[in-house]
Design an enzyme around this catalytic site. Structure first.
Site, PDB file in Angstrom:
ATOM      1  N   LYS A  53     -52.739 -16.428  74.398  1.00 41.85           N
ATOM      2  CA  LYS A  53     -52.686 -14.983  74.637  1.00 41.85           C
ATOM      3  C   LYS A  53     -54.083 -14.372  74.584  1.00 41.85           C
ATOM      4  CE  LYS A  53     -47.916 -14.866  73.071  1.00 41.85           C
ATOM      5  NZ  LYS A  53     -46.902 -14.568  72.049  1.00 41.85           N
ATOM      6  N   GLN A  97     -46.473 -12.605  66.171  1.00 45.09           N
ATOM      7  CA  GLN A  97     -45.971 -13.895  66.618  1.00 45.09           C
ATOM      8  C   GLN A  97     -44.830 -14.380  65.725  1.00 45.09           C
ATOM      9  OE1 GLN A  97     -46.991 -15.219  69.476  1.00 45.09           O
ATOM     10  NE2 GLN A  97     -45.671 -17.001  69.324  1.00 45.09           N
ATOM     11  N   ASP A 120     -43.914  -7.228  73.655  1.00 43.41           N
ATOM     12  CA  ASP A 120     -42.945  -8.332  73.664  1.00 43.41           C
ATOM     13  C   ASP A 120     -41.571  -7.859  74.139  1.00 43.41           C
ATOM     14  OD1 ASP A 120     -43.930 -10.860  72.978  1.00 43.41           O
ATOM     15  OD2 ASP A 120     -44.001 -10.384  70.837  1.00 43.41           O
TER      16      ASP A 120
HETATM   17  N1  GUN Z   1     -42.537 -16.917  69.441  1.00 46.64           N
HETATM   18  C1  GUN Z   1     -42.110 -17.629  70.511  1.00 46.64           C
HETATM   19  N2  GUN Z   1     -42.163 -16.870  71.621  1.00 46.64           N
HETATM   20  C2  GUN Z   1     -42.644 -15.660  71.248  1.00 46.64           C
HETATM   21  C3  GUN Z   1     -42.927 -14.460  71.947  1.00 46.64           C
HETATM   22  O1  GUN Z   1     -42.746 -14.331  73.154  1.00 46.64           O
HETATM   23  N3  GUN Z   1     -43.420 -13.432  71.199  1.00 46.64           N
HETATM   24  C4  GUN Z   1     -43.609 -13.536  69.869  1.00 46.64           C
HETATM   25  N4  GUN Z   1     -44.065 -12.474  69.221  1.00 46.64           N
HETATM   26  N5  GUN Z   1     -43.335 -14.642  69.184  1.00 46.64           N
HETATM   27  C5  GUN Z   1     -42.864 -15.695  69.878  1.00 46.64           C
END
Ligand code: GUN
Length: 288
Positions: A53, A97, A120
């Site tokens: 990211k 996350q 998200d």
């Molecule tokens: N853990 C696995 N996929 C994601 C996601 O798309 N966003 C977040 N915040 N955590 C994750």
């Protein structure tokens, strides 16, 4: 003969579109998008995702901030940090996350994020607005799949779509987006308690496989000419490779692909589109 839906190439195209937008923002003296990512502990998968990211942001000219906490951080402390980032006018998008350590309520943390910064798309306000067909931040994987279907001109109006899996982050939201007014697909959701998955799948013009069981979809479950979007990303040991593992999709690709008109590979299908969708959401949150 089938054709591949090249998510990697499509994501690269979208990334250059975003890069151009950021350049023109800079030229006009407009503040560029800024994503803040919060990482708790050092789960291997989470480390990888978050580093992707941060790297993606840099590639398109966004600013990013990574906030790290030890796995022992208290829920109170984490909530205070989210509040802090919510209130920071320089930050447009905010993700925490997942998964979080057991002593922290994921729901409580998600609900503490400002819906306007929730890139998200996990906050109940964004989920609710999406279901109601209102403008919202849609979570990255379903948004990426919709973009892929659009850019490959896959006809959706009246199409028989079967979604395999009903998770909050993929199956459920993609089923809602596909059946929305204006998209107009006919959607069936099948899951672990469905009686005749194979029979239902054989009717599908489009299959969205998001069940998390490697190779679950076999050739005899698929109609000739179907379009398949494989969301599965199960890591399996692969001795001799650099990483020591590789990703396997939910579709038995070698046997299923010859029956399809279009199919996404794993990797290189949905994954890159998920990554780029987070950037699109951050841009959207910034421009609001
Ligand atoms: N853990 C696995 N996929 C994601 C996601 O798309 N966003 C977040 N915040 N955590 C994750």
């Amino acid at each position: 003969m089938y054709h591949l839906i090249d998510g990697k190439k499509t994501a690269a195209e979208i990334k250059s579109e975003i890069t151009a937008t950021v350049s023109s923002m800079k030229a006009k003296g407009i503040r560029v998008p800024h994503l803040a990512a919060v990482l708790v502990g050092n789960d291997g998968g989470s480390e990888t995702y978050v580093s992707h990211k941060v790297k993606d942001c840099a590639e398109v000219g966004f600013v990013s901030t990574l906030v790290r906490f030890d796995a022992s951080v208290s829920e109170t402390e984490l909530l205070a940090k989210v509040r802090d980032l919510n209130d920071n006018p320089e930050i447009d998008g905010l993700i925490v996350q997942l998964p979080l350590p057991e002593h922290i309520s994921e729901n409580k943390i998600i609900e503490s994020i400002s819906p306007l910064k929730d890139v998200d798309g996990f906050h109940p306000v964004n989920v609710g607005r999406m279901v109601a067909g209102l403008p919202s931040l849609v979570s990255a994987t379903p948004a990426g799949i919709m973009e892929l279907l659009k850019r490959y001109n896959i006809p959706l109006k009246g199409a028989e779509c079967v979604v395999v899996g009903r998770s909050n982050i993929v199956g459920r939201p993609i089923s809602i987006l596909l059946s929305q007014k204006g998209v107009d697909a006919t959607v069936t959701v099948v899951h672990s308690r469905t009686r005749d998955i194979a029979g239902i799948l054989r009717r599908a013009d489009i299959i969205i496989a998001a069940i998390g069981i490697p190779g679950f979809i076999k050739a005899d479950m698929v109609k000739e000419g179907a379009v398949i979007i494989d969301v599965g990303t199960t890591r399996v040991d692969a001795p001799g490779t650099k990483a020591g593992w590789r990703l396997i999709g939910d579709v038995d690709f070698d046997n299923v692909a010859p029956k399809c008109s279009l199919i996404t590979p794993v990797p290189g299908g949905v994954g890159p589109m998920t990554r780029v969708s987070l950037l699109l959401n951050t841009l959207k949150a910034c421009r609001r």
